[in-house]
Design a protein around this motif. Structure first.
Motif, PDB file in Angstrom:
ATOM      1  N   SER A 159       0.853  -1.177   0.000  1.00 26.70           N
ATOM      2  CA  SER A 159       0.000   0.000   0.000  1.00 26.70           C
ATOM      3  C   SER A 159       0.899   1.241   0.000  1.00 26.70           C
ATOM      4  O   SER A 159       2.013   1.207  -0.543  1.00 26.70           O
ATOM      5  N   TYR A 160       0.466   2.337   0.623  1.00 25.73           N
ATOM      6  CA  TYR A 160       1.253   3.564   0.673  1.00 25.73           C
ATOM      7  C   TYR A 160       0.648   4.479   1.719  1.00 25.73           C
ATOM      8  O   TYR A 160      -0.513   4.316   2.124  1.00 25.73           O
ATOM      9  N   ASP A 161       1.446   5.431   2.161  1.00 26.00           N
ATOM     10  CA  ASP A 161       0.942   6.412   3.125  1.00 26.00           C
ATOM     11  C   ASP A 161       0.882   7.811   2.544  1.00 26.00           C
ATOM     12  O   ASP A 161       0.333   8.717   3.169  1.00 26.00           O
ATOM     13  N   VAL A 162       1.438   8.021   1.359  1.00 30.82           N
ATOM     14  CA  VAL A 162       1.416   9.338   0.705  1.00 30.82           C
ATOM     15  C   VAL A 162       0.911   9.166  -0.720  1.00 30.82           C
ATOM     16  O   VAL A 162       1.422   8.331  -1.472  1.00 30.82           O
ATOM     17  N   ASP A 163      -0.081   9.951  -1.084  1.00 28.27           N
ATOM     18  CA  ASP A 163      -0.656   9.909  -2.427  1.00 28.27           C
ATOM     19  C   ASP A 163      -0.320  11.220  -3.129  1.00 28.27           C
ATOM     20  O   ASP A 163      -0.758  12.297  -2.703  1.00 28.27           O
ATOM     21  N   ALA A 164       0.457  11.140  -4.218  1.00 28.77           N
ATOM     22  CA  ALA A 164       0.828  12.340  -4.968  1.00 28.77           C
ATOM     23  C   ALA A 164      -0.353  12.940  -5.724  1.00 28.77           C
ATOM     24  O   ALA A 164      -0.287  14.100  -6.152  1.00 28.77           O
TER      25      ALA A 164
END
Length: 271
Positions: free
Chosen positions: A206-211
Motif C-alpha cells: 500500500s502507501y501512506d502518501v498519495d501524490a
C-alpha cells in the motif's frame, strides 16, 4: 470494511468484468506476445528483479488513508522504517512508452531509484520497458494484468489478474518480482491478500502518501502533495502516464534532498 475509495480518480473498468476463462486466455496470449516482442539480440537486463520474499521489516500496523479513514491492521505494507532517512517512490506502470522513458531519465538524473508496479498488459505492449526499468537500477512489481477494480472481483478473477501479471513479469525478467499492489484500491481485502499469497506475494503493498498526480494537476501541486506529507520511511504512490509527474520530478527530488531524504526502491527501504 475494506473497500475501494470512491471519487479518487482511480481508473474504473469501462466494461463488464470478464469471466475467468476469458481473463486467463487473454493473459496467456499477452504473455506470449510480450516474450516474442523482445529482439533476439537484445541484451538481458543488467539488474535482476528481486524475487518474491517477505520484506525484512514490514510495517503492518493500523493506518489511515489520505481522507483520514482508519483501517485495521492487515498483513500489508503501508510504511517503511520510521528511523530510515529515505522513502520509496512507487509508480503505477502504464501509459505512453516515450513518456515513461522520459520520466525514468529524470529520476535517474536526480539519483533516484524507484519501484514500478507495472500493469501486465502494459508490459506486454511495451516489453522492452522491463529491461529499461531494471537497467536503470529500479525494480519491477505487479499491479495486476488489466488494472480492473480488483476489490469488486471474485476470488477466481482476482487470482487471474494477479497471476496474469506475474506470468508476464516472469517471462520478461525471470522473476515475478517481490511486490504486488492491488489495482484501483489503496488497501487489499481478505480475498486479494489470499490470492496474492497463492501467486507468491506474501504481502500486499500500500502507501501512506498519495501524490494525486493521476488527477493531472500542475507540477507544483504534485510536489506539494508529496513534500507536505512525506517523511522517513514513507511510501509514495505516483503514476506513469501523466505529464505533470514528469515535470515535477526535478523539483521534487531537489526538495527531498534538502530534507535529507533519499529516493530508494521498496526493497532497499525495507532492508
Amino acid at each position: 470494511m475494506w473497500s475501494d475509495r470512491s471519487g479518487t480518480g482511480f481508473d474504473r473498468p469501462d466494461r463488464p468484468i470478464r469471466r475467468r476463462a476469458l481473463l486467463l486466455a487473454a493473459t496467456a496470449a499477452a504473455g506470449a506476445t510480450a516474450i516474442a516482442g523482445r529482439r533476439r539480440d537484445e541484451p538481458a537486463a543488467r539488474w535482476v528483479n528481486p524475487p518474491a520474499s517477505p520484506p525484512s521489516r514490514p510495517q503492518a500496523s493500523g493506518s489511515h488513508d489520505s481522507a483520514g479513514h482508519d483501517h485495521p491492521p492487515d498483513d500489508g505494507v503501508t510504511h517503511g522504517p520510521p528511523d530510515t532517512p529515505a522513502l520509496a517512490l512507487t509508480f503505477h506502470g502504464d501509459g505512453a512508452e516515450a513518456q515513461a522513458r522520459t520520466l525514468l531519465g529524470e529520476l535517474e538524473r536526480g539519483g533516484a531509484r524507484v519501484t514500478v508496479l507495472a500493469v501486465g498488459s502494459w508490459l506486454s505492449a511495451y516489453p522492452r520497458m522491463a529491461a529499461r526499468i531494471l537497467d536503470g537500477g529500479h525494480e519491477l512489481g505487479n499491479h495486476t494484468q488489466h488494472h480492473l477494480a480488483i476489490a469488486d472481483l471474485g476470488a477466481a478473477d482476482v487470482h487471474a489478474e494477479i497471476d496474469g501479471c506475474a506470468a508476464v513479469l516472469k517471462g520478461l525478467t525471470g522473476s515475478i518480482g517481490r511486490w504486488f499492489r492491488p489495482s484501483a484500491t489503496q488497501y487489499a481485502n481478505d480475498t486479494i491478500r489470499a490470492e496474492a499469497a497463492r501467486v507468491g506475494y506474501p504481502v500486499c503493498l500500500s502507501y501512506d502518501v498519495d501524490a494525486l498526480d493521476f488527477t493531472d494537476p500542475d507540477p507544483a501541486a504534485v510536489v506539494r502533495a508529496v513534500i507536505e506529507a512525506a517523511g522517513n520511511g514513507s511510501i509514495v504512490s505516483m503514476h506513469f502516464g501523466h505529464a505533470a509527474t514528469v515535470a515535477a520530478i526535478p523539483e521534487l527530488l531537489d526538495r527531498l534532498r534538502q530534507r535529507g531524504l533519499r529516493a530508494v526502491t521498496m526493497t532497499e527501504l525495507m532492508r
